[in-house]
Every structure is written in structure tokens, then in C-alpha cells.
Scaffold this motif. Structure first.
Motif, short mmCIF file in Angstrom:
data_model
loop_
_atom_site.label_atom_id
_atom_site.label_comp_id
_atom_site.label_asym_id
_atom_site.label_seq_id
_atom_site.Cartn_x
_atom_site.Cartn_y
_atom_site.Cartn_z
N THR A 4 -20.31 44.87 -25.56
CA THR A 4 -19.21 45.18 -26.48
C THR A 4 -19.24 44.24 -27.68
O THR A 4 -19.13 44.67 -28.84
CB THR A 4 -17.87 45.05 -25.75
OG1 THR A 4 -17.83 45.98 -24.66
CG2 THR A 4 -16.70 45.33 -26.69
N TYR A 5 -19.42 42.95 -27.42
CA TYR A 5 -19.44 41.99 -28.52
C TYR A 5 -20.70 42.17 -29.39
O TYR A 5 -20.66 41.96 -30.59
CB TYR A 5 -19.34 40.56 -27.99
CG TYR A 5 -18.03 40.28 -27.29
CD1 TYR A 5 -16.87 40.94 -27.68
CD2 TYR A 5 -17.94 39.38 -26.24
CE1 TYR A 5 -15.67 40.70 -27.05
CE2 TYR A 5 -16.74 39.13 -25.59
CZ TYR A 5 -15.60 39.80 -25.99
OH TYR A 5 -14.41 39.58 -25.37
N ARG A 6 -21.80 42.55 -28.77
CA ARG A 6 -23.01 42.80 -29.55
C ARG A 6 -22.79 43.93 -30.56
O ARG A 6 -23.24 43.85 -31.70
CB ARG A 6 -24.19 43.15 -28.64
CG ARG A 6 -25.46 43.52 -29.43
CD ARG A 6 -26.71 43.44 -28.60
NE ARG A 6 -26.64 44.23 -27.39
CZ ARG A 6 -27.53 44.13 -26.40
NH1 ARG A 6 -28.51 43.26 -26.49
NH2 ARG A 6 -27.41 44.88 -25.33
N GLN A 7 -22.05 44.96 -30.13
CA GLN A 7 -21.78 46.08 -31.04
C GLN A 7 -20.96 45.62 -32.24
O GLN A 7 -21.24 45.99 -33.38
CB GLN A 7 -21.03 47.18 -30.28
CG GLN A 7 -20.75 48.40 -31.13
CD GLN A 7 -20.06 49.51 -30.35
OE1 GLN A 7 -19.88 49.42 -29.13
NE2 GLN A 7 -19.66 50.56 -31.04
N VAL A 8 -19.95 44.76 -31.98
CA VAL A 8 -19.12 44.26 -33.08
C VAL A 8 -19.96 43.41 -34.03
O VAL A 8 -19.89 43.56 -35.26
CB VAL A 8 -17.94 43.43 -32.52
CG1 VAL A 8 -17.15 42.78 -33.66
CG2 VAL A 8 -17.03 44.30 -31.67
N ILE A 9 -20.78 42.53 -33.47
CA ILE A 9 -21.61 41.65 -34.30
C ILE A 9 -22.61 42.48 -35.10
O ILE A 9 -22.81 42.25 -36.30
CB ILE A 9 -22.35 40.63 -33.41
CG1 ILE A 9 -21.34 39.65 -32.79
CG2 ILE A 9 -23.41 39.87 -34.22
CD1 ILE A 9 -21.93 38.78 -31.69
#
Length: 349
Positions: free
Chosen positions: A337-342
């Protein structure tokens, strides 16, 4: 952000371990273990949490466990060298965030090591403004960015400090595409560096923590060091487990007012971004699975007994035990999930 399979996975894994007696598994454990941590500080949250877990595990398993504050890079190196299981590592989300942000020395923990059980959350990750700031809320900050005002945010790049900043830029992008360009980073270092950036008027907002910065929120507003919270990133479900008295003069109810859903930093226009700083164990990729199983079983028994949770709460941690298999599922989903935001912020989409 909700991790919906977490409870089910934890229950399944815990049930599976009931059939594995600790006494039999513990026979293969090294008598002396070294728990390296991803911090060089012996006064910070990583060391405090590691000391609590190491002491409880050592007593339960009848072995010696020494906590060694060597820092992230040295910790990863020590872990990579030791396949015998005499070296284990305690770290938190920085282990995979550092890899996502491309920080030197951070390999992919899911590919190059074995992710073990989660044990606790530090719910204190926060963002603050000066007491006399025109920004009363996060809404004011996003409105300023939308109107063309640059909002300077002091962070330590490449990890826990930066993920909230990335989330702020993402929320600005979702609310008003293009306004994210006005949320700008002021790259600093330690907490004291970030505080000083604010006091020197080099930053409008800083990343901080409840533990480190609450004292400054209690100063008279006329004091040049006085600050105010504007956002706490922890999930409300996490903060609700904190002591009602909170920390200092900031109660649990006060904290919930700075967290989702009372304070919204949107993830995608419908769901809020949240971030719990979770501590978990890491093992050498080739470590004996029986040693991992023995540690899982020991921690399951410790959390069933309940005393370790009391020690963690006394130190303002939220108990958060998931056995290894469930922890890997949960943390992989969190990382993705955080990779998608980054990636979305990096690509400018």
C-alpha cells in the motif's frame, strides 16, 4: 487504511502453533542470542521495546539474549552473516520503507531476510506546527497549498519520517491536482534537528512524536519553542488502546482528535491514510525454521499470559503480537500500500 485479514490470519497461525510444544522446539535454540536493533540509541523506542521483548523471551526460553544497538546498516550485515540463529534483529517499518525510498544499505527485507513476528506499535508518530502558526489544522495546510502557498515540512528522509510527508503530498494531489508541488520537504536529521528547523523558521511543519514533542505543546504559546499537534498518523483503533490518561497533559481523547477520522489526510478520496509504527523481528534467510517456530510459540505463550502487554503499555507501546506467518502477510500488504503511494507521488501521476 484497514488490514481486513489480520485478525483471521493471527487466529489461524496461533491455533496452528498450539500443536507444537515449546519444550521440544526450544531444544534447538542457541543458548546465547544477540538481538541487534536498527538504531544506535539506547534511549529510543526501538531499544526500549527490544529490551522488553528480549527479557521476556530469555526468561521464557531459558536462554541469554543481549540487545545490541548497532544501527540499521550494521544490523542487516550482522543478520546476513549468521545462519545459525544466534543473531536476530528487531526493527520497524523503516526496514522496508528505507528500501522503497532507495536508501543506501536497505535491502528488501521480504526477499533478503525472513520477516518474523510483530510485537508492538509505537502510536506516537505525529506532525506539529509552531504555537503561533496560522495553520490550525491539516485542512488549513491543504488549503494553503491549494492557494499556491509553499508549506515547508521538516523530515528525516527515507523512512518513517518521510512516509507521512509523502501521504501529505498524495492527499494534496487527490484533493487538488498540482497543489502537491507546494508541500515541500526540508530534509534534516534527528528529532532535535527537526525541532531546530522549526525554531529557526526554516520549516512550517515538522515530523515529530508524542513522546518527544508533547512537552513543547504544553509551553505558553508566547514561548518561542511552543508547538501544537496537527496530525497523529496512528489508526484510531491503535490509539484507543493507549492509556486513557495519554502522555503528559495530552489525553487519549486529545490524541484521537488529531487522528483519523477527526483529522483526515485522504489516501484516495474516500479512505484516510494512517500509519502505525510497528516493531517486528527479522531473521537470516536460511535460519532453522524450528528456531523461528520456537520463538513464535514462546511469544504466543507470553502474550497469552498478559504480563508483557503491561510492560509495553507502561512504556507507551501498544501490544501488537502477530506470529511470523500472519505478520508476513500483514506487513507485505502494508508495504504494498505504501509503495503505491510513494510510486504515485514519484511518478507525478
Amino acid at each position: 487504511m484497514t488490514f481486513t485479514r489480520r485478525t483471521l490470519l493471527a487466529a489461524v497461525s496461533a491455533a496452528a502453533m498450539v500443536a507444537a510444544p515449546l519444550a521440544a522446539e526450544a531444544q534447538n535454540l542457541p543458548r546465547n542470542m544477540r538481538m541487534v536493533i536498527g538504531s544506535t540509541s539506547t534511549g529510543g523506542d526501538t531499544y526500549q521495546n527490544s529490551a522488553i521483548v528480549a527479557e521476556a523471551l530469555a526468561e521464557k526460553l531459558g536462554i541469554n539474549i543481549k540487545v545490541d544497538a548497532v544501527g540499521a546498516s550494521e544490523g542487516f550485515k550482522a543478520l546476513a552473516r549468521d545462519k545459525r540463529g544466534t543473531t536476530i534483529m528487531m526493527f520497524h517499518d523503516q526496514s522496508f520503507l528505507g528500501n522503497l525510498y532507495g536508501v543506501t544499505g536497505y535491502a528488501d527485507p521480504f526477499a533478503d531476510y525472513t520477516v518474523g513476528p510483530t510485537v508492538a506499535i509505537n502510536p506516537g508518530n505525529a506532525y506539529l506546527v509552531p504555537a503561533d502558526s496560522p495553520y490550525q489544522t491539516m485542512e488549513d495546510i491543504f488549503a494553503a497549498a491549494e492557494s499556491g502557498t509553499r508549506v515547508r515540512v521538516a523530515i528525516q528522509p527515507g523512512g518513517v519520517s518521510e512516509i507521512g510527508f509523502t501521504a501529505m503530498k498524495n492527499a494534496a494531489r487527490v484533493r487538488a491536482p498540482g497543489s502537491e508541488a507546494n508541500i515541500v520537504a526540508v530534509n534534516t536529521g534527528s528529532q532535535s534537528d527537526k525541532n531546530q528547523a522549526m525554531w529557526d523558521d526554516l520549516a512550517d511543519v515538522i515530523n515529530g512524536s508524542i513522546q518527544a514533542n508533547e512537552q513543547f505543546t504544553q509551553l505558553d504559546p508566547s514561548d518561542e519553542k511552543a508547538m501544537r499537534f496537527v496530525w497523529i498518523t496512528a489508526r484510531p483503533e491503535t490509539l484507543e488502546q493507549a492509556p486513557e490518561a495519554g502522555m503528559g497533559n495530552t489525553t487519549r481523547a486529545d490524541m484521537l482528535g488529531y487522528a483519523s477520522p477527526e483529522t483526515s489526510v485522504t489516501l484516495d478520496g474516500s479512505e484516510d491514510f494512517t500509519f502505525d509504527k510497528e516493531f517486528f523481528l527479522l531473521y537470516n534467510k536460511d535460519m532453522d525454521p524450528e528456531i523461528i517456530a520456537a520463538i513464535d510459540t514462546a511469544l504466543t505463550e507470553l502474550y497469552d499470559e498478559g504480563k508483557i502487554q503491561e510492560r509495553q503499555k507502561d512504556a507507551f507501546f501498544i501490544p501488537d503480537f502477530l506470529p511470523s506467518e500472519a505478520a508476513r502477510e500483514h506487513l507485505t500488504q502494508k508495504r504494498d500500500t505504501y509503495r503505491q503511494v510513494i510510486d504515485e507521488i514519484s511518478s507525478g501521476s
